[in-house]
Scaffold this motif. Sequence first.
Motif, PDB file in Angstrom:
ATOM      1  N   GLU A   1       0.848  -1.211   0.000  1.00 15.12           N
ATOM      2  CA  GLU A   1       0.000   0.000   0.000  1.00 15.12           C
ATOM      3  C   GLU A   1       0.878   1.253   0.000  1.00 15.12           C
ATOM      4  O   GLU A   1       0.640   2.209  -0.733  1.00 15.12           O
ATOM      5  N   ASP A   2       1.911   1.204   0.839  1.00 14.52           N
ATOM      6  CA  ASP A   2       2.812   2.341   0.944  1.00 14.52           C
ATOM      7  C   ASP A   2       3.563   2.530  -0.383  1.00 14.52           C
ATOM      8  O   ASP A   2       3.720   3.660  -0.874  1.00 14.52           O
TER       9      ASP A   2
ATOM     10  N   ASP B   1       2.561   1.711  -3.242  1.00 18.21           N
ATOM     11  CA  ASP B   1       1.620   2.223  -4.231  1.00 18.21           C
ATOM     12  C   ASP B   1       1.400   3.728  -4.047  1.00 18.21           C
ATOM     13  O   ASP B   1       1.398   4.504  -5.004  1.00 18.21           O
ATOM     14  N   LEU B   2       1.288   4.127  -2.770  1.00 22.23           N
ATOM     15  CA  LEU B   2       1.054   5.538  -2.467  1.00 22.23           C
ATOM     16  C   LEU B   2       2.248   6.400  -2.887  1.00 22.23           C
ATOM     17  O   LEU B   2       2.106   7.450  -3.494  1.00 22.23           O
ATOM     18  N   ARG B   3       3.448   5.896  -2.541  1.00 26.86           N
ATOM     19  CA  ARG B   3       4.641   6.727  -2.782  1.00 26.86           C
ATOM     20  C   ARG B   3       5.186   6.583  -4.186  1.00 26.86           C
ATOM     21  O   ARG B   3       5.694   7.530  -4.780  1.00 26.86           O
TER      22      ARG B   3
END
Length: 580
Positions: A502-503, A505-507
């Motif tokens: 998730e991280d 993907d976010l960053r």
Amino acid sequence: MRTAYCGQLSAADVGRSVKLAGWVNRRRDLGKLTFVDLRDHTGLVQLLFADDRDDLQSAHTLNREDVLVVHGTVQRRSAGNLNLEMKTGEIEVRVETMAIENRSKTPPFLVDGDGSDATEETRLRYRYVDLRRDRLQKALRLRHCIFRATRDFFSERGFVEVETPVLTKSTPEGARDFLVPSRVHQGSFYALPQSPQLFKQMLMVGGLDRYFQLVKCFRDEDLRADRQPEFTQLDLEVSFPDGPDEIYGLVEGAVARVFRDVLGIELELPFPRLTHADAMGRFGIDKPDMRFGMEIRDVSSLFSRSGFRVFADAVASGGRVAGIVAKRCSGYSRATLDSLQATAVAAGAKGLSWVKVEDPVVSSISKFLSGEELATLIATFEAEKGDLLLLLAGQGIDKALGELRLAVGRKESLAVPGWRFLWVTDFPLFELDEEGNLASAHHAFTSLRPEDYDKIESDPLHIPSYAYDLVLNGTELGSGSIRIHSRELQERIFRRLHITPEDADLRFGWFLQALEYGAPPHGGFALGLDRLAMIMAGESSLRDVIAFPKTANAMCPLTDAPMPAAPKQLAELGISVEEC
Ligand code: ASP
């Protein structure tokens, strides 16, 4: 406004009528005569005011840094007036007309001094006066020549200079980001780029083939003499490179071109190479200063069964015994040895053992070693009478050995003059950070050999990567790597770095997605241009080669940045600031 430059006039110009413009460097009154040294960016020339005319009377009132435009005739100086230390010391310009374009307040320090008559803070506060000093003029012009030679070199080889955004998303290079609040998207922030890393990779995906940029990067780190929060680097990236060798060749070519064009020096190519493991083993540091030898020697095998417990235990517990020979240093005093010990201890060693190769041998460990062991030790180091052995034992002593080597090298002025470049190759992919967590040694986009993929999960600390550094005289000039160009492998590395999907993907979602649209193999490099300019100019602080640098506590005394923001601005940004 002018027909000649002050510092360029010579005896060949005698009789010539010239118009000059510049600053008053100094004025001397001698009876009816007034002498003024006029300065522009090329140097000084003496003006002579000899005519008793009303319009020239104000020459008596001229002060340092007043701005003049004069018209006059170049003439030979009278015999008693020659100044052979001055480039234009054979001539002077007899002034016929003068216009005072501006008056200056008494400057806070002398422009023709060595700068020691003011603190650095004062010099930075009045940087526009400081910039008139010869040393800074030379440094900034040298910097310009470095930039020009670099641009020429890459342009001639099919590289395209492309600008990448300054308001962007975090590009992790191991430092803190500078954040810029968005007014339009309140509560959201841009990050200033720590480097254009991800954008240059995007340019390769975008088919640009060969990119370079002389680019500002921003890293919020604690400052040192060789660090600035914003700095300029030569950034480059190449598609379909023939492994790291192609990058080495390009960077070597560029550096050689810069040295030739700027200093008239021919560098010997190719630069030598050393793997990271060898650099650490032989020099105890990943940026060895190759201007002197004094290599570290491992003597663990001599002590695995020694009666000297400290050494034997060090070897038995997976550590080692190693040291250096300081040639002709057996005369070091107790105080000097204590200070070397302090250096080693500060770098993580438990203590320092020393052996003075004299007749008889004097040593801090002679009580614990047999005569035979001492003799073997001395023979293994090939030490001669008058030499000093410095030994460390234990685990993780590389750094301390490296520091000892540098300390003795500096104390004995061992570095020979010259430019010793070195490639340090095959850096480990991962290392442990200060908190003991796995971190990328270069950055997370660095690739590795396919045969090591399995170790990503099983043995991450023993993977050599495709990362390399360029070192000059013990200073790291730049780093680069061949990159990962598959999403799958990139995600695997992120996972290993404990970045959750998730991280990630976010960053980095945007970046990971681009890797799925035909990313070519690519690799590149970045070289610190401020640092290169500093070394080439023979300066010891980056501030001396940057026009408007920050102080050691990240301030700009000229503009007083950073400043509190006005309440209205903060309101527009939706930001409230806590009392500090
Ligand atoms: N982005 C890296 C840096 O700024 C250099 C590189 O890998 O090309 O250090």
